[in-house]
Design an enzyme around this catalytic site. Structure first.
Site: not given
Length: 470
Positions: A11, A105-106
């Site tokens: 993350d 983003d993950e």
């Protein structure tokens, strides 16, 4: 659960705000809030400096400004975030062929398919440390928090334990020891309503939850929810890392500065949103059978109405007519804050992005995960002059004499720009007329481009309330 800790969850920390701080040297170490900059905007991401003042994702921008009035409030730059995300996802795919992106983003990574001598804790820890170092290198300084465990659930929990820039590995056999003292809200799907129902039943921690039988949980929460909660309370999660995930719907939502009361205007907005949805369906080769509208009233009551069609469609007219017909049954006389249209029942996965609608969409767009980021509110009747020139806080621009910079603020026919980039020191601030031909928007290169270029155009012109600079 797997026998080894072989599921990695990465993350990127405060991703959107971190990209802004990277590219805007004057904002480094200062509070930054990315999201809707208007009165009814919603925070997408806040930097850790802003979080110290209580600003959080999904908070209204109005409340965020009250808590942290000195923060920089930026409308977001999807192109910059996407380009950075591509670098990170490529790095993850170099580690393992099984990477499941959850958002820009993950992502989950299956380390069982990585080229490793074994899956012992020291080995996977070393890989994660090297991965975090390389993320910083390729992104220009962004940090990532990583969790590794024997399941996706535990890996996600672990990545949240030592933020920012943390690494937590859960050794096999210790999963229940980790979970027992945690609050029940650590379990996915346990929101405020479920927390309250469990509290009334004397349950506040995972350890408390483990003392309740599955039958009792089913009676409290329903069959599906109760079963899942019971399984996860004991860390039982056999979900695989899937390179592609199915999304259930494609949708566009708009939040408006003034309550909407004109039914004709609402119908017009639904028609435009239906067109956006249809274009996105066709672009990705999908269609769906269920059309849904979402209406948030003036008092924040949210209504959803759906209709299932005889056969799948990607036709704008069909979606628009169905959406307008669904609106007919709702009482909107008190005013409407939000309107949305969605189509579900898709055959394949569609990547939903933070800025799902085009950059010139005159309504805010909302992503299921990341909140809202508005290009501009709808054009008022009779408006002919855009006092902002279409410039929005944070937008990348380039000037013929001063070079590249970003929009500090715009309004009353004036745009203020700070001239700096990720590779320069904090730069000077200059103001220009919004119609100055020497100032143009700077476009980020496509992710596959090797070198940035100076492709330019004037920003899209939409009326927008003047926004103060950071």
């Amino acid at each position: 659960m797997r026998a080894q800790a072989s599921v990695l969850h990465l993350d990127l920390d405060a991703f959107y705000a971190a990209v802004e701080q990277r590219d805007k040297p004057s904002l480094r170490g200062k509070p930054v809030v990315v999201g809707g900059v208007g009165g009814r905007g919603v925070v997408a991401t806040a930097s850790y400096e802003a979080r110290a003042y209580g600003v959080r994702s999904a908070m209204s921008t109005r409340e965020a400004r009250a808590r942290c009035p000195h923060a920089a409030y930026l409308s977001g730059r999807f192109e910059a975030y996407r380009a950075t995300s591509v670098l990170v996802m490529d790095l993850l795919r170099a580690c393992s062929p099984l990477v499941e992106p959850l958002s820009l983003d993950e992502a989950f990574v299956d380390l069982a398919r990585a080229d490793l001598p074994d899956l012992e804790v020291p080995t996977v820890t070393g890989l994660a440390e090297d991965l975090r170092r390389r993320v910083q290198e390729v992104t220009g300084g962004l940090t990532a928090s990583v969790g590794i465990a024997s399941s996706k659930f535990l890996a996600k929990v672990a990545s949240d334990l030592d933020k920012p820039d943390g690494l937590v590995v859960v050794p096999p056999g210790t999963e229940l020891d980790l979970l027992r003292p945690m609050h029940v809200s650590v379990i996915p799907g346990v929101g405020p309503a479920t927390v309250e129902r469990l509290r009334r039943g004397g349950v506040s921690t995972v350890a408390d939850l483990q003392q309740i039988s599955e039958d009792e949980l089913v009676r409290m929460l329903g069959k599906a929810h109760g079963h899942v909660l019971h399984e996860l309370a004991f860390a039982r999660d056999d979900r695989q890392v899937e390179p592609e995930r199915e999304t259930k719907s494609v949708s566009v939502e708009g939040t408006y500065e003034q309550d909407l009361t004109d039914r004709k205007l609402m119908e017009s907005l639904l028609t435009r949103q239906a067109g956006d949805v249809a274009r996105r369906l066709r672009k990705n080769g999908f269609s769906g059978r269920t059309v849904t509208i979402k209406v948030r009233l003036y008092d924040f009551t949210t209504l959803n109405r759906s209709a299932t069609l005889p056969s799948p469609t990607d036709e704008e007219g069909v979606i628009a007519r169905t959406a307008r017909r669904l609106l007919e049954d709702l009482d909107t006389s008190g005013g409407v804050r939000l309107l949305g249209v969605g189509v579900s029942g898709l055959a394949d996965w569609v990547q939903e992005e933070l800025f799902g609608a085009a950059a010139d969409d005159p309504a805010e767009t909302e992503d299921e995960t990341h909140g809202t980021v508005p290009p501009a509110p709808p054009k008022p009747v009779g408006a002919s002059v855009d006092a902002t020139g279409g410039y929005r806080p944070g937008m990348d621009v380039v000037h013929e004499e001063h070079g590249r910079g970003w929009v500090w603020g715009a309004g009353k026919g004036v745009v203020t720009v700070r001239f700096e980039t990720a590779d320069t020191p904090p730069g000077p601030v200059r103001s220009f007329a919004v119609v100055d031909p020497a100032l143009t928007r700077w476009k980020w290169p496509a992710p596959e481009d090797d070198q940035p270029d100076e492709r330019q155009d004037k920003p899209d012109h939409h009326p927008e309330h003047p926004e103060p600079g950071p």
